[in-house]
Design an enzyme around this catalytic site. Structure first.
Site, PDB file in Angstrom:
ATOM      1  CD  GLU A   1      -2.145  -1.401   6.108  1.00  0.00           C
ATOM      2  OE1 GLU A   1      -1.952  -2.362   6.873  1.00  0.00           O
ATOM      3  OE2 GLU A   1      -1.744  -0.246   6.366  1.00  0.00           O
ATOM      4  CD  GLU A   2      -0.691   2.709   7.718  1.00  0.00           C
ATOM      5  OE1 GLU A   2      -1.176   2.282   8.776  1.00  0.00           O
ATOM      6  OE2 GLU A   2       0.477   2.461   7.362  1.00  0.00           O
TER       7      GLU A   2
ATOM      8  CG  ASP B   1       3.490   0.767   7.432  1.00  0.00           C
ATOM      9  OD1 ASP B   1       3.001   0.140   6.487  1.00  0.00           O
ATOM     10  OD2 ASP B   1       2.898   0.966   8.502  1.00  0.00           O
TER      11      ASP B   1
ATOM     12  CG  HIS C   1      -0.254   0.121   2.538  1.00  0.00           C
ATOM     13  ND1 HIS C   1       0.007   1.325   3.148  1.00  0.00           N
ATOM     14  CD2 HIS C   1       0.255  -0.824   3.369  1.00  0.00           C
ATOM     15  CE1 HIS C   1       0.625   1.118   4.307  1.00  0.00           C
ATOM     16  NE2 HIS C   1       0.800  -0.178   4.467  1.00  0.00           N
TER      17      HIS C   1
ATOM     18  CG  ASP D   1      -2.682   4.031   2.928  1.00  0.00           C
ATOM     19  OD1 ASP D   1      -2.228   2.973   2.454  1.00  0.00           O
ATOM     20  OD2 ASP D   1      -3.417   4.049   3.943  1.00  0.00           O
TER      21      ASP D   1
ATOM     22  CG  HIS E   1       2.617   3.535  12.273  1.00  0.00           C
ATOM     23  ND1 HIS E   1       1.320   3.125  12.499  1.00  0.00           N
ATOM     24  CD2 HIS E   1       2.918   3.118  11.024  1.00  0.00           C
ATOM     25  CE1 HIS E   1       0.882   2.476  11.450  1.00  0.00           C
ATOM     26  NE2 HIS E   1       1.837   2.447  10.541  1.00  0.00           N
TER      27      HIS E   1
ATOM     28  CG  ASP F   1       0.151  -7.074   2.404  1.00  0.00           C
ATOM     29  OD1 ASP F   1       0.834  -6.168   1.888  1.00  0.00           O
ATOM     30  OD2 ASP F   1      -0.850  -6.840   3.103  1.00  0.00           O
TER      31      ASP F   1
END
Length: 483
Positions: free
Chosen positions: A188-189, A154, A119, A121, A457, A215
């Site tokens: 996804e987030e 990520d 992903h 995003d 994150h 994934d």
């Protein structure tokens, strides 16, 4: 008589030593021999591409109205410009405008295809922390052998890594035998509802079933498994479910000068205390058992002795693993009270109190079972309990050629790594693909430290140049292995 008893005990001890010793010495490795990759990547060019990708602020917010989709459109335009061979040779379809499906047609489309997914995003940068970054969070700075910025781990690294690999293979005039689908989500987030879930639904409606999907998820980690000196590449074969339990009680308000012996706050607090004291039952099973099956033959003595005889030492192993939160979470559904709400005035008893508990469900634990466990444990009929959320994903095979292909590809790039299955705690887009594939795996092919995990994150998210280049090599290898 005493001699007979002594002889019997001595005989049993000898048998015990012989059997456990035999299990320890004859445990065969589950690691394939590496075939070191000979892939040569234009490193400077690839690093520049990831750096540029970071500059697009493709931020997902829980409130979708705050999302700037112009940045998402610009990122897609960037991909089309940056990877000309991919866009000349693969079919591109956009779902809900921003989710991307690339189809790479193979030489034998009668075979079931494989799917590689990531992903693009990213999570927001926490307001007020911008100045804590060594480099701008969306600057894509390259310094000190690293690439900095939100998405370096990520998960723009996955999107760019996969596309770099395909662009490289196309430059080598390579065509896979089976079709390959590249599937890139954009939300996804915040759950993946409009991205991965919609992609999976689209393919399902067309009757497309994938051999396997790969994934993000696990990674290559050091000092994770006791008794193993080498880095361990953990491939998620399942992910825990995520559920919310809400505990609510109403009544017994009034002035704080005349409280009941058990107030609303006290009863909710007592209920939480009971849950934390009791906990769900621990069990060395499923993906966790598989993890130790794969790493046990690589352990040093005496850990190898213990894990080679799990049936005998299971209680001891479980007791050791329960000592640390990270390993305890491998064994049981976890209980994490996260929100407590009650009261507005210091001298007034609240008429209502509630608590939110986040639960991460083990494979096999249903929402119904969890709700029943909570009610029976707190044993308070006045407390209303509601449980909602998702159960754990399906557990993918470790005996299939799919898993072995991923394992081989990882060993080809990281020849020193021990590759093993594991249970993933966090959520990912992979769960959405369960409906179109019996086997979904979760693995980001980079070496990650504990410090890296904290930055994923958080502040100063970054990835080493070598790590990034190795991820591209891995994607080249997995495409070849699966073909």
């Amino acid at each position: 008589m005493k001699k007979i008893i002594l002889y019997t005990i001595s005989g049993l001890i000898i048998i015990f030593i012989v059997v456990t010793g035999y299990n320890t010495l004859t445990g065969k490795t589950k690691q394939p021999e590496p075939n070191p990759t000979d892939v040569t990547i234009n490193e400077e060019k690839a690093i520049t591409h990831l750096s540029q990708a970071i500059t697009y602020k493709t931020i997902s917010y829980q409130d979708r109205k705050k999302v700037n989709f112009d940045e998402f459109s610009s990122f897609i335009d960037f991909l089309q410009t940056t990877y000309p061979k991919v866009h000349e040779n693969l079919e591109l379809e956009r779902i809900n405008n921003y989710a991307l499906i690339y189809k790479w047609k193979g030489t034998n489309s009668s075979q079931k295809p494989i799917g590689l997914t990531s992903h693009y995003d990213v999570v927001p940068v926490l307001e007020g922390t911008e100045t804590n970054w060594e480099h701008e969070p969306f600057g894509g700075a390259v310094a000190d052998g690293k690439i900095f910025g939100r998405g370096t781990l990520d998960d723009k690294i996955g999107v760019i890594g996969i596309l770099e690999a395909v662009e490289y293979l196309l430059g080598e005039d390579y065509t896979p035998e089976r079709d390959v689908y590249l599937m890139f989500g954009f939300d996804e987030e915040i759950g993946g509802e409009l991205g991965a879930k919609a992609i999976a639904k689209t393919l399902q409606n067309r009757g497309i079933q994938l051999e396997f999907v790969l994934d993000e998820g696990g990674a290559i980690v050091e000092n994770m498994v006791p008794g193993v000196d080498q880095p361990v590449a953990v491939i998620g074969i399942a992910e825990k479910g995520s559920a919310i339990a809400e505990l609510t009680i109403e009544g017994s308000g009034g002035h704080s000068s005349q409280p009941n012996d058990h107030t609303n706050i006290g009863r909710i607090a007592a209920a939480i205390a009971k849950l934390e004291d009791t906990q769900f039952e621990e069990e060395l099973r499923g993906p966790v058992n598989d993890l130790f099956e794969f790493v046990a033959p690589e352990m040093s003595f005496p850990m190898k002795y213990v894990f080679a005889n799990k049936a005998i030492f299971k209680p001891i192993i479980q007791k050791i693993l329960l000592k640390e939160p990270a390993t305890a979470a491998l064994l049981r559904t976890t209980i994490a009270p996260t929100i407590f709400q009650a009261g507005e005035q210091y001298n007034a008893l609240p008429e209502k109190a509630s608590a939110i508990i986040n639960l991460r469900l083990m494979p096999g634990d249903s929402l119904e079972y969890v709700e029943k466990f909570i009610k029976e444990t707190i044993d308070d009929e006045d407390i209303k309990v509601t449980v909602s959320g998702n159960e754990a994903s399906k557990v993918s095979s470790v005996d299939s050629w799919h898993f072995k292909s991923i394992q081989q590809a990882a060993r080809n790039v990281y020849k020193e790594a021990i590759v093993a299955p594991y249970l993933m705690f966090a959520g990912s887009d992979a769960r959405h693909y369960d409906q179109i594939s019996d086997n979904t795996y979760r693995f980001l092919p980079v070496l990650i430290t504990g410090d890296d995990l904290n930055k994923m994150h958080g502040t100063n998210e970054q990835v080493g140049k070598e790590n990034f280049i190795n991820s591209i090599k891995f994607y080249v290898e997995i495409i070849k292995e699966a073909s």
